[in-house]
Design an enzyme around this catalytic site. Structure first.
Site, PDB file in Angstrom:
ATOM      1  N   GLN A 252       0.830  -1.202   0.000  1.00 57.88           N
ATOM      2  CA  GLN A 252       0.000   0.000   0.000  1.00 57.88           C
ATOM      3  C   GLN A 252       0.868   1.258   0.000  1.00 57.88           C
ATOM      4  O   GLN A 252       1.948   1.285   0.583  1.00 57.88           O
ATOM      5  CB  GLN A 252      -0.914   0.004   1.218  1.00 57.88           C
ATOM      6  CG  GLN A 252      -2.001  -1.049   1.129  1.00 57.88           C
ATOM      7  CD  GLN A 252      -3.099  -0.840   2.146  1.00 57.88           C
ATOM      8  OE1 GLN A 252      -4.063  -0.145   1.910  1.00 57.88           O
ATOM      9  NE2 GLN A 252      -2.949  -1.471   3.302  1.00 57.88           N
TER      10      GLN A 252
ATOM     11  N   SER B 289       4.543  -6.439   2.475  1.00 58.80           N
ATOM     12  CA  SER B 289       3.216  -6.404   3.102  1.00 58.80           C
ATOM     13  C   SER B 289       2.164  -6.962   2.143  1.00 58.80           C
ATOM     14  O   SER B 289       2.232  -8.121   1.765  1.00 58.80           O
ATOM     15  CB  SER B 289       2.897  -4.972   3.553  1.00 58.80           C
ATOM     16  OG  SER B 289       1.694  -4.920   4.285  1.00 58.80           O
ATOM     17  N   LEU B 290       1.187  -6.159   1.717  1.00 55.86           N
ATOM     18  CA  LEU B 290       0.199  -6.609   0.740  1.00 55.86           C
ATOM     19  C   LEU B 290       0.872  -7.277  -0.457  1.00 55.86           C
ATOM     20  O   LEU B 290       0.341  -8.242  -1.031  1.00 55.86           O
ATOM     21  CB  LEU B 290      -0.622  -5.405   0.258  1.00 55.86           C
ATOM     22  CG  LEU B 290      -1.326  -5.610  -1.082  1.00 55.86           C
ATOM     23  CD1 LEU B 290      -2.537  -6.498  -0.894  1.00 55.86           C
ATOM     24  CD2 LEU B 290      -1.679  -4.313  -1.742  1.00 55.86           C
TER      25      LEU B 290
ATOM     26  N   ARG C  11      -9.165  -8.851   3.708  1.00 56.19           N
ATOM     27  CA  ARG C  11      -8.078  -8.438   4.592  1.00 56.19           C
ATOM     28  C   ARG C  11      -8.203  -6.946   4.915  1.00 56.19           C
ATOM     29  O   ARG C  11      -8.089  -6.533   6.073  1.00 56.19           O
ATOM     30  CB  ARG C  11      -6.740  -8.735   3.897  1.00 56.19           C
ATOM     31  CG  ARG C  11      -5.475  -8.367   4.673  1.00 56.19           C
ATOM     32  CD  ARG C  11      -4.257  -8.835   3.865  1.00 56.19           C
ATOM     33  NE  ARG C  11      -2.980  -8.544   4.522  1.00 56.19           N
ATOM     34  CZ  ARG C  11      -2.234  -7.477   4.293  1.00 56.19           C
ATOM     35  NH1 ARG C  11      -2.647  -6.545   3.443  1.00 56.19           N
ATOM     36  NH2 ARG C  11      -1.073  -7.317   4.907  1.00 56.19           N
TER      37      ARG C  11
ATOM     38  N   HIS D 277       0.384  -4.042  10.858  1.00 56.20           N
ATOM     39  CA  HIS D 277       1.513  -4.839  11.345  1.00 56.20           C
ATOM     40  C   HIS D 277       1.825  -4.669  12.834  1.00 56.20           C
ATOM     41  O   HIS D 277       2.893  -5.050  13.283  1.00 56.20           O
ATOM     42  CB  HIS D 277       2.769  -4.577  10.510  1.00 56.20           C
ATOM     43  CG  HIS D 277       2.563  -4.805   9.045  1.00 56.20           C
ATOM     44  ND1 HIS D 277       2.286  -6.051   8.521  1.00 56.20           N
ATOM     45  CD2 HIS D 277       2.541  -3.941   7.992  1.00 56.20           C
ATOM     46  CE1 HIS D 277       2.123  -5.936   7.216  1.00 56.20           C
ATOM     47  NE2 HIS D 277       2.266  -4.675   6.874  1.00 56.20           N
TER      48      HIS D 277
ATOM     49  N   GLN E 235       1.646 -11.995   9.616  1.00 60.93           N
ATOM     50  CA  GLN E 235       2.082 -10.771   8.938  1.00 60.93           C
ATOM     51  C   GLN E 235       1.177  -9.579   9.270  1.00 60.93           C
ATOM     52  O   GLN E 235       1.614  -8.433   9.259  1.00 60.93           O
ATOM     53  CB  GLN E 235       2.112 -11.024   7.419  1.00 60.93           C
ATOM     54  CG  GLN E 235       2.751  -9.913   6.613  1.00 60.93           C
ATOM     55  CD  GLN E 235       1.965  -9.606   5.360  1.00 60.93           C
ATOM     56  OE1 GLN E 235       0.788  -9.251   5.433  1.00 60.93           O
ATOM     57  NE2 GLN E 235       2.604  -9.741   4.226  1.00 60.93           N
TER      58      GLN E 235
END
Length: 312
Positions: free
Chosen positions: A12, A93-94, A118, A202, A251
């Site tokens: 993101q 991440s994503l 998510r 996170h 995660q």
């Protein structure tokens, strides 16, 4: 396959209105990929990325499918144009979900629905305005961790993204993040900037989201990755599917170990990285993470052509 090549997928913050517009005009495959994602989601994702409204594109449950689809459109285009298959994949991440689609672990349709969920769960875990994130520049990791521990005062604030040496992102409850920003400034941070995000990713506040997300992860018929995938939580290649799924859940509330992930790629000989997604956030980070690492981008026709030519 090129043994020195790794594809890295952004998370993101890489989205922008009009992303991939020129490539979409040039290559029908880009639009076909967005149509496949739109059919799964039930709305026109390409129209949203091109026309907005921007505040809707920036909602996490819309941002995540948009970036993932853009990344997979570029991945498919790369292969269709004769680009070499990488020896490794990783995602920030994503971006780890984009990497999983590229590696054949799940389909694009499954993935966009999964990351939409998510995003919804992340937003629901912490009501808007109650969480925050900030980028801390110019301090050692240990000093940022110490500042967070001092600022917590019974609330959550953690160092959550180790993006490059001297660049750490913190996240947690809004007031605790504000205290940690002041603590980092007092310790000599070059900059300590609140980030314009709606969710404190996170950190421990996301654990309830992970508990609810487990059902969605379990519902998918996962395949073993066909390309070794370095995961965020471990900065290592997942040994098996159970580990991979567990680390995907963790995660959500554990740090992104990006510096170590790039170092893992480099240690395995993968020093030619290609950032497969909109924008070029990772290119700026990667060069500071490990010596001898270069990162090409695919986000414009010229950049795409140059990256392809370099592999020829």
């Amino acid at each position: 396959m090129s043994t020195s090549l790794a594809f890295v997928f952004p998370g993101q913050g890489s989205q922008s209105l009009g992303m991939l517009a020129e490539l979409g005009a040039q290559y029908p495959q880009v639009l076909d990929t967005f149509k496949e994602a739109s059919d799964a989601l039930g709305y026109d994702l390409w129209a949203l990325t091109q026309q907005g409204p921007e505040e809707q594109l920036n909602q996490t449950d819309k941002t995540q499918p948009a970036i993932l689809t853009a990344s997979i459109a570029l991945w498919r285009l790369w292969l269709a144009q004769g680009g070499a298959r990488p020896a490794f994949v990783a995602g920030h991440s994503l971006g780890e979900y984009s990497a999983l689609v590229a590696a054949g672990s799940l389909t694009l349709g499954e993935a966009v629905k999964l990351v939409e969920r998510r995003g919804q769960l992340m937003q629901e875990a912490v009501p808007a305005g109650q969480g925050g994130m900030a980028a801390i520049l110019g301090l050692d990791d240990a000093v940022v961790i110490e500042a967070c521990a001092e600022a917590a005062q019974g609330e959550v604030v953690n160092a959550v993204n180790f993006n490059s040496p001297g660049q750490v992102v913190i996240a947690g409850a809004k007031a605790a993040v504000e205290r940690a920003i002041e603590g980092c400034k007092a310790r000599g941070a070059k900059r300590a900037l609140p980030l314009p995000v709606s969710v404190p990713s996170h950190c421990e506040l996301m654990r309830p989201a992970a508990e609810r997300f487990a059902e969605s992860i379990a519902a998918i018929n996962w395949q073993a990755p066909q390309i070794p995938l370095v995961q965020n939580v471990s900065a290592a290649v997942a040994a098996d599917l159970d580990t991979l799924k567990r680390d995907l859940l963790e995660q959500l509330y554990k740090p992104v170990r990006w510096v170590e992930s790039v170092q893992t790629l480099a240690a395995n000989g993968a020093t030619e990285l290609v950032e497969c997604g909109p924008g070029k956030v990772l290119a700026g980070l990667n060069k500071r993470c490990a010596d001898g690492v270069s990162t090409a981008n695919l986000n414009t026709p010229d950049a795409f052509a140059a990256a392809l030519a370099a592999q020829a």
